[in-house]
Design an enzyme around this catalytic site. Structure first.
Site, mmCIF file in Angstrom:
data_model
loop_
_atom_site.group_PDB
_atom_site.id
_atom_site.type_symbol
_atom_site.label_atom_id
_atom_site.label_comp_id
_atom_site.label_asym_id
_atom_site.label_seq_id
_atom_site.Cartn_x
_atom_site.Cartn_y
_atom_site.Cartn_z
ATOM 1 C CG ASP A 459 -2.014 -0.865 1.644
ATOM 2 O OD1 ASP A 459 -2.112 -1.510 0.551
ATOM 3 O OD2 ASP A 459 -3.072 -0.741 1.752
ATOM 4 C CG ASP A 780 -4.390 0.553 5.916
ATOM 5 O OD1 ASP A 780 -5.047 0.081 4.422
ATOM 6 O OD2 ASP A 780 -4.342 1.159 5.501
ATOM 7 C CG ASP A 784 -6.677 -3.835 1.677
ATOM 8 O OD1 ASP A 784 -6.817 -3.271 0.474
ATOM 9 O OD2 ASP A 784 -6.278 -3.087 2.364
#
Length: 1102
Positions: A459, A780, A784
């Protein structure tokens, strides 16, 4: 059992029923009433609440709590609630006792064979044949003329039993300490989970275990609900109840339709407040947990019966039918017990190797026994022409038992039972140390898989950047401000609208608090993007708190919360004139498409056509994005009181907006990230950035981090373009198309969670390279989950991560920092190397010991190394060596080589060269000692000694030399890539030094004072020095071997490949395919909370 299955309400622990007198402790509800209430759903539940309490606030009054202020933070009151309604804690399953572990260790086949042999040997040694006939039975007790010596026959059997006990205790102790570690780890994971409650009108983060009935809890997107409750007020709340019902559709919750919130379910959208009505064993999760654990012993007995009845469902499953969808749960249970991924690469290779070695050992030991027996029979009955006499039977049987014991000993030394131990120790040690490096490992094998990682999909926000967002540029009233504008420069109308739009249209739980220390930065609480906007309000010298007090959260008319599909958030409030105003904020390119007007510098509306929009994108948004800023558009829309729109038709409501401002939010790159990414690239790991941000922002940040370098051949794609390239005309994903995209792809921007999952799955399933890619993913958000689960290793963020993400992950990064991932790679590679070091050492011992025992037995009818000596060698070489070599700390040099990959054999050519080279040296020495040693040392020969003869110096020297050579070879084994300096960093591993010196000390004691049980006779100083001299020769010989180039030795084969494709059974393949289709559904199914505690520990204890 059957009754329990039908009704989970009947199942009360008895003492509680006596306490449930009406309205205990002054509260207006009993435990049973609340439990009954939580059994109901939807309309039924609403009716029950209306009948019994009037409404939810009536329920709050009965529970003596305030829907807005919460409980008074009074310890006595909280304690009283815990006593009456229970604590929010589900007692874990009892761990195995030490004795149970001892019993399990005793199940080892080779140990059982040894025990039997030892007992038979013991029994026979107590049987003394009648003295007179002993001559007739051949040279049975030739040397044993002394009475004492003849009676010492029992010692060997006893010593074998003793050493078996040692091995068992060591194994059991290791298992026990391992389990203890995981319990500790487990409780740490659970203690870290906090939940937001309101007490005394203040928002507090309390540990989940501290929740009590009557608490008012704040529920938000991504939470895993820790207790049952009734919704007081909710905004667009959607819950995933699949872990309870097996239904994968999200369930809408609202105070007037379905207010029941259940523990163990996940909040997938929206936010709200609930009053806690059941905790711990009385919550829905707790009830099912209690049923699963109910009468554990009965379960086990019944379980055994159930296994006998063919096809009977395991008894543990039945109570689950009390929850809805019992059949569903049965499948869950089976799924839940299957570890979440294939066996880790290393374990696969090791198991295969151990089996191969075991088979070879079995063959060798069988041949040894057969040769010994034949030799004895032919010599006694054919050559000497004796007749088998009845009274001689015990004597002959004693011989056969001795041969059998020698055979078994060969087998024991051949089977490297230290392998699983070495893996476990190495992993457990690494996991403990990784905690210090901010990696909380939830699945053991993830640690070692990380060493093979070839790709990391990271990310952007919070991992590569600091996640401390600030507004640095803005476009307000036709002007692009490169820094924060002075409030006086803005028209009051624009400023007022902006302050209201930001303060109201953000989660009320998001705040900016004063700094904890003097001179520190203000604390950002809640969503970081919203914190940046609130910070912008403060920078404009205005305050958001008064606006929120004027319009509290329960006065908001309608909230469309942020989710990954909308990429925006909107809030509707009622205006004093009866009309409505909608505030909206979101990704600029998405929201600007919905704007038809914009505020000019005087704060008046001006038309905003597509052409104006393209202009704005070019002149404002792209330049902001190229500076690495994230652009957010803030807009509003008014509705008149006359025509109220259909609020459920979101597309119509959030349209025809008026743009107030576009702001550029900076999230600076963490200073240590570029270096960490450089290390990854040097180590052969490709880092890709997958983000929901604008492509220009993403590209700018990727360049700052060093993910992309100018002049290289790479791809930066947006989610839409990515999908266009990988899908065919029918819209299906094609692997060939994906294979053209992913090798060069470095940045995937504006990606949805499904894109992330598609990319990860595509890279894993790809067959283009020489070997399958091993992919690590960071995430997070709740969305996801599928990608984290699909990846080989999923990293969840410890600080910013939602519970759902943590639940799907393998490792939790407690500091949310990318550098910790590099540490994980280092530890993973270290585990792999530690195992290889141990293997190199272990196999040298095995090869030598087996050949010595085998040839010795065939030539001299007796193994030069006795059973007890073999067991001691086995103990030091297996258990101690695995401890010494598996705890080597990692070094930076591990990051200078490419990943091994899935198919690389455990034993490389270099290692094979070392193993065979050292084996040649050791065998030469031992055979020289065996056949001409007595001449060299001028002592009596120990060959052809009769049964029960006293230990000879000759054989003691052989045993001692053998052990000395192993000790020095242990130092050689520290290096596996052909390095010359084997002492490099030896003092940084105190365990290694202690073990080598400790083993040496014990060896001296055994040789000098071991006597009969160890078949040792004390040696003189000169003999000791010779043994040491030969041992040190190992180090010199190691240097000689290192000089021979491996490339010349083409004949050497590698060993220990992973299980090949062809060896996978059809079932496994089918499962694999199924797993792919179900990845999304699996995520929901895999969240079966009840097995969470049990299952984590089960998957972690291999």
């Amino acid at each position: 059992m059957g009754d329990m299955a039908n009704s989970s309400i009947e199942f009360h622990p008895k003492p509680q029923q006596q306490r449930e007198m009406p309205h205990v402790g002054g509260f207006g509800c009993t435990l049973a009433e609340l439990r009954n209430l939580m059994e109901l759903r939807g309309v039924e539940a609403l009716q029950k609440i209306q009948e019994a309490y009037g409404d939810v606030s009536g329920l709050c009054r009965r529970l003596k709590t305030s829907p807005t202020e919460g409980l008074a933070d009074n310890t006595n009151d909280l304690e009283k609630r815990r006593q009456i309604y229970g604590q929010n804690f589900i007692p874990p399953k009892q761990p195995k006792t030490f004795l149970q572990l001892v019993w399990e260790a005793l199940q080892d086949v080779t140990l059982i064979i040894l025990e039997v042999a030892a007992i038979v040997s013991l029994g026979l040694s107590f049987y003394a044949p009648p003295g007179e006939e002993s001559e007739a039975c051949g040279n049975v007790s030739g040397g044993a003329e002394d009475e004492g010596e003849a009676e010492a026959g029992w010692i060997e059997g006893a010593a074998i039993l003793l050493s078996v006990i040692c091995v068992v205790l060591v194994t059991a102790f290791n298992d026990w300490s391992k389990e203890k570690q995981f319990r500790g780890l487990q409780s740490r994971i659970e203690q870290e989970q906090k939940f937001t409650v309101i007490r005394n009108g203040q928002l507090l983060q309390v540990p989940v275990a501290a929740l009590v009935v009557g608490d008012i809890a704040q529920v938000k997107y991504g939470d895993l609900l820790p207790a049952d409750g009734v919704l007081i007020q909710g905004n667009d709340l959607k819950i995933d109840e699949s872990s309870l019902t097996g239904e994968s559709d999200h369930v809408r919750k609202s105070a007037d339709k379905d207010p029941m919130l259940l523990s163990g379910t996940h909040v997938m959208e929206g936010s709200g407040r609930m009053v806690v009505t059941a905790v711990g064993v009385n919550s829905q999760t707790g009830i099912i947990f209690t049923l699963l654990g109910a009468g554990g012993e009965e379960e086990e007995k019944k379980d055994k019966k159930a296994k006998k009845q063919d096809g009977a469902v395991a008894m543990e499953m039945q109570p689950l039918k009390s929850a809805e969808g019992g059949e569903m749960e049965e499948r869950e249970k089976k799924k839940a017990n299957v570890p979440k991924k294939e066996k880790s690469v290393l374990q696969g290779k090791l198991t295969k190797l151990a089996v191969q070695i075991g088979k070879a050992g079995l063959v060798m030991s069988a041949i040894t026994v057969i040769i010994l027996v034949l030799y004895f029979v032919i010599e006694t009955f054919v050559v000497d022409g004796r007749v088998w006499l009845a009274e001689c039977t015990p004597v002959y049987v004693q011989y056969f038992v001795k041969f059998f014991i020698i055979g078994v000993t060969v087998l024991v030394v051949a089977v490297p039972e230290g392998l699983p131990l070495a893996v476990t120790i190495s992993l457990a040690y690494s996991v403990k140390k990784m905690m210090k490096d901010n990696n909380l490992v939830r699945h053991l094998d993830a640690c070692e898989t990380m060493g093979n990682a070839t790709a990391i999909c990271s990310d952007k926000t919070g991992t590569l950047t600091t996640n401390r967002m600030t507004v640095v540029q803005s476009y307000l009233g036709d002007t692009h401000y490169k820094e924060i504008p002075a409030p006086s420069a803005l028209t009051p109308k624009i400023l007022d609208l902006l302050v209201h739009a930001i303060s109201i249209n953000s989660a009320y739980t998001t705040k900016i608090l004063p700094p904890e220390k003097e001179g520190a930065l203000p604390r950002q609480v809640g969503n970081k993007t919203e914190c940046a906007l609130l910070g912008f309000v403060l920078d404009l010298k205005r305050d958001f708190q008064p606006v929120r007090e004027q319009i509290p959260e329960d006065k908001l008319y309608k909230v469309y919360t942020f989710n990954s599909v909308r990429k925006s958030m909107s809030t509707v409030i009622r205006m004093p004139d009866g009309g409505f105003r909608l505030f909206s904020k979101g990704a600029s390119e998405i929201l600007l498409k919905k704007c038809t007007n914009i505020l000019n510098s005087n704060g008046e509306l001006r038309g905003f056509r597509p052409r104006d929009r393209d202009d704005m994108v070019k002149k404002i948004i792209e330049p902001m994005a190229c500076d690495g800023l994230r652009t957010i558009c803030i807009a509003y829309r008014d509705f008149s009181a006359i025509q109220e729109p259909d609020w459920d038709n979101e597309n119509e409501v959030v349209g025809e907006l008026t743009c107030i401002a576009v702001v550029g939010i900076e999230d600076p790159v963490r200073p240590e990230v570029p270096e960490a990414i450089r290390k990854c690239q040097r180590a052969g790991i490709t880092v890709r950035m997958v983000t929901g941000d604008n492509i220009n922002t993403a590209r700018a940040i990727a360049a700052k981090c060093g993910i992309i370098h100018p002049g290289e051949d790479f791809l930066c794609l947006e989610g839409k373009e990515f999908n266009r390239r990988i899908r065919n005309e029918k819209g299906e994903i094609e692997q060939e198309r994906l294979d053209k995209v992913w090798p060069k792809l470095r940045v995937l921007a504006r990606s949805s969670p499904t894109d992330k999952h598609t990319l990860v799955k595509g890279i894993i399933d790809s067959t283009t390279g020489e070997q399958r890619q091993v992919v690590a993913v960071t995430g997070d958000g709740t969305n996801d989950g599928p990608a984290l689960k699909k990846a080989d290793v999923g990293f969840a963020m410890g600080i910013a991560g939602t519970d759902v993400a943590k639940e799907a992950s393998d490792i939790i990064l407690t500091d949310d920092n990318f550098t910790s991932i590099v540490k994980a790679v280092m530890w993973g590679r270290n585990v792999y190397d530690s195992i290889s070091k141990f293997l190199q050492f272990q196999l040298t011992v095995n090869v030598v010991a087996v050949i010595v025992a085998f040839t010795g037995a065939c030539i001299t009818q007796d193994s030069p190394l006795k059973a007890v000596q073999m067991l001691w060698v086995n103990l030091i070489m297996d258990t101690f060596a695995s401890l010494a070599l598996a705890t080597e700390p990692p070094t930076e040099s591990l990051l200078l080589r490419k990943p091994y990959g899935r198919d690389k054999p455990l034993i490389s050519r270099t290692m094979m060269k070392n193993i065979l080279g050292h084996a040649v040296y050791q065998l030469t020495i031992i055979f020289t000692l065996l056949f001409v040693g007595e001449l060299f040392f001028d002592i009596d020969s120990g060959r052809n000694a009769p049964l029960h003869s006293p230990p000879s110096e000759h054989y003691t020297i052989i045993f001692n030399t053998f052990v000395m050579m192993q000790l020095f070879n242990e130092i050689n084994a520290r290096k596996i890539h052909g390095e010359r300096n084997v002492f490099d960093g030896i003092f940084s591993n105190p365990i290694f030094c202690t073990i080598v010196l400790g083993t040496f000390g014990i060896q001296i004691v055994i040789v000098q004072f071991g006597g009969k049980p160890f078949s040792c006779s004390p040696l003189s100083t000169e003999q000791w020095l010779w043994c040491l001299f030969v041992g040190v020769g190992e180090l010199v010989w190691g240097q000689v071997i290192a000089t021979i180039p491996t490339s010349q030795l083409k004949c050497l084969k590698e060993a220990g490949h992973g299980p090949g494709k062809d060896e996978m059974t059809d079932e496994e393949l089918a499962e694999g395919e199924e797993e792919i289709d179900h990845a999304e559904r699996e995520l929901r199914r895999g969240q079966i909370l009840w097995f969470r505690g049990l299952n984590r520990i089960q998957t972690q204890l291999p």
